[in-house]
Design a protein around this motif. Structure first.
Motif, mmCIF file in Angstrom:
data_model
loop_
_atom_site.group_PDB
_atom_site.id
_atom_site.type_symbol
_atom_site.label_atom_id
_atom_site.label_comp_id
_atom_site.label_asym_id
_atom_site.label_seq_id
_atom_site.Cartn_x
_atom_site.Cartn_y
_atom_site.Cartn_z
ATOM 1 N N LEU A 193 0.815 -1.218 0.000
ATOM 2 C CA LEU A 193 0.000 0.000 0.000
ATOM 3 C C LEU A 193 0.842 1.259 0.000
ATOM 4 C CD1 LEU A 193 -2.729 -1.089 2.567
ATOM 5 C CD2 LEU A 193 -2.787 -1.247 0.078
ATOM 6 N N TYR A 203 -5.546 -1.664 -9.050
ATOM 7 C CA TYR A 203 -6.926 -1.161 -9.189
ATOM 8 C C TYR A 203 -7.409 -1.292 -10.633
ATOM 9 C CZ TYR A 203 -10.937 1.956 -8.874
ATOM 10 O OH TYR A 203 -12.194 2.482 -8.923
ATOM 11 N N ARG A 208 -12.207 -4.919 -7.362
ATOM 12 C CA ARG A 208 -12.731 -5.510 -6.123
ATOM 13 C C ARG A 208 -11.594 -6.079 -5.280
ATOM 14 N NH1 ARG A 208 -18.233 -8.797 -7.892
ATOM 15 N NH2 ARG A 208 -19.378 -6.980 -8.705
ATOM 16 N N CYS A 210 -8.505 -5.110 -5.273
ATOM 17 C CA CYS A 210 -7.714 -4.008 -4.736
ATOM 18 C C CYS A 210 -8.416 -3.362 -3.539
ATOM 19 C CB CYS A 210 -7.450 -2.984 -5.837
ATOM 20 S SG CYS A 210 -6.461 -1.569 -5.312
ATOM 21 N N ILE A 211 -9.748 -3.180 -3.625
ATOM 22 C CA ILE A 211 -10.494 -2.582 -2.513
ATOM 23 C C ILE A 211 -10.435 -3.498 -1.287
ATOM 24 C CG2 ILE A 211 -12.780 -1.861 -1.745
ATOM 25 C CD1 ILE A 211 -11.378 0.094 -3.624
ATOM 26 N N ARG A 212 -10.535 -4.831 -1.511
ATOM 27 C CA ARG A 212 -10.443 -5.755 -0.379
ATOM 28 C C ARG A 212 -9.059 -5.687 0.270
ATOM 29 N NH1 ARG A 212 -13.039 -9.535 -3.812
ATOM 30 N NH2 ARG A 212 -11.005 -10.557 -4.112
ATOM 31 N N ILE A 214 -7.141 -3.105 0.376
ATOM 32 C CA ILE A 214 -6.978 -1.834 1.089
ATOM 33 C C ILE A 214 -7.792 -1.813 2.379
ATOM 34 C CG2 ILE A 214 -7.375 0.649 0.941
ATOM 35 C CD1 ILE A 214 -6.760 0.479 -2.031
ATOM 36 N N THR A 215 -9.025 -2.288 2.309
ATOM 37 C CA THR A 215 -9.901 -2.211 3.487
ATOM 38 C C THR A 215 -9.560 -3.288 4.507
ATOM 39 O OG1 THR A 215 -11.506 -3.570 2.276
ATOM 40 C CG2 THR A 215 -11.784 -1.176 2.194
ATOM 41 N N SER A 216 -9.267 -4.501 4.068
ATOM 42 C CA SER A 216 -8.941 -5.594 5.005
ATOM 43 C C SER A 216 -7.702 -6.314 4.486
ATOM 44 C CB SER A 216 -10.122 -6.564 5.109
ATOM 45 O OG SER A 216 -10.451 -7.060 3.822
ATOM 46 N N PRO A 217 -6.528 -5.732 4.723
ATOM 47 C CA PRO A 217 -5.310 -6.366 4.189
ATOM 48 C C PRO A 217 -4.988 -7.701 4.822
ATOM 49 C CG PRO A 217 -4.757 -4.538 5.649
ATOM 50 C CD PRO A 217 -6.245 -4.503 5.463
#
Length: 270
Positions: A193, A203, A208, A210-212, A214-217
């Motif tokens: 990150l 991204y 999806r 990439c968002i996962r 970032i939010t829950s590594p």
């Protein structure tokens, strides 16, 4: 400018070569004098100045040819590789103890009686005191047997066993550790990150995922065994309640007037 004759002090109007003073005489200075024009670089003697100038041009071309650096054509890669192998042949063959020591920084005779040949002979006798490693001697006989026997069965298995033994012996001799095995799953590195370029690339590739990341590594994987998941869906889709082949439905009932309609009548109505 008006040309005048230096002999008779008369003005030369036209055709100076037709003047009586210049008839039967050479217009070049020293043209008829033998041995007048001699070369300063060699013993050449010219009868005219033009001959001397032409001769000096030859000397000038020779000096320029000597001053030009010689043309060096680079060797092709094959020749360079062959020359390199020749230089390294003496270092890559033989035992380590047969390699001579490097020359000393001061390589001069210690006395007048000792000549340079004696110093070179003494230097050639000096060898590196290196013991022959005995860690791989036990693998020499199996390798010779593997290479010399053609009808040996399971040659690949024998070779893999020898290679594994060589690897273990080398690791133990040099006190090395085995490299870590790079696999998939939990050992795979996640998204960095702190690197904006990698985040943008991830991204664009999969939003999806990439968002996962970032939010829950540190997301947890499913702990259910693969056999249970496979058996659950296999029992669901292979249940005996639903028939494998369904019968085709009955065609609809048509009115009797449909049988009396002809193709020409339908075309005329259309």
């Amino acid at each position: 400018m008006e040309p005048w004759c230096a002999h008779c002090s008369t003005r030369l109007r036209t055709a100076p070569a037709a003047h009586p003073c210049f008839k039967n005489m050479s217009l070049m200075q020293g043209g008829t004098l033998e041995g007048k024009w001699s070369c300063a670089d060699c013993n050449f003697v010219a009868t005219t100045r033009n001959g001397l100038l032409n001769h000096e041009k030859v000397h000038k071309r020779e000096r320029l040819r000597q001053d030009i650096p010689p043309l060096q054509i680079p060797l092709d890669p094959k020749t360079r590789r062959r020359n390199k192998n020749k230089k390294l042949a003496s270092l890559t063959t033989g035992q380590p103890g047969d390699t001579p020591l490097a020359a000393r920084a001061i390589d001069l005779p210690t006395s007048e009686e000792q000549s340079r040949e004696e110093v070179n002979a003494t230097r050639q006798r000096e060898r590196i005191d290196v013991q022959e490693p005995a860690a791989l001697l036990s693998f020499q006989e199996p390798l010779d047997m593997l290479l010399g026997t053609e009808d040996l069965q399971n040659r690949k298995d024998h070779f893999e066993v020898i290679v594994q033994g060589l690897t273990t012996a080398v690791l133990g001799h040099f006190n090395l550790s085995k490299p870590p095995v790079i696999g998939t799953g939990s050992t795979r590195k996640g998204l960095d990150l702190l690197n904006p370029q990698l985040v943008q690339k991830a991204y664009r590739w999969n939003r999806r995922k990439c968002i996962r990341a970032i939010t829950s590594p540190s997301g947890a994987r499913c702990l259910a065994p693969k056999e249970e998941v496979y058996g659950f869906y296999k029992n669901m889709w292979e249940s005996g309640s639903s028939p494998v082949e369904r019968p085709m439905p009955e065609p609809p009932t048509r009115p009797a007037i449909v049988e009396s309609l002809s193709q020409a009548f339908v075309l005329s109505c259309l």
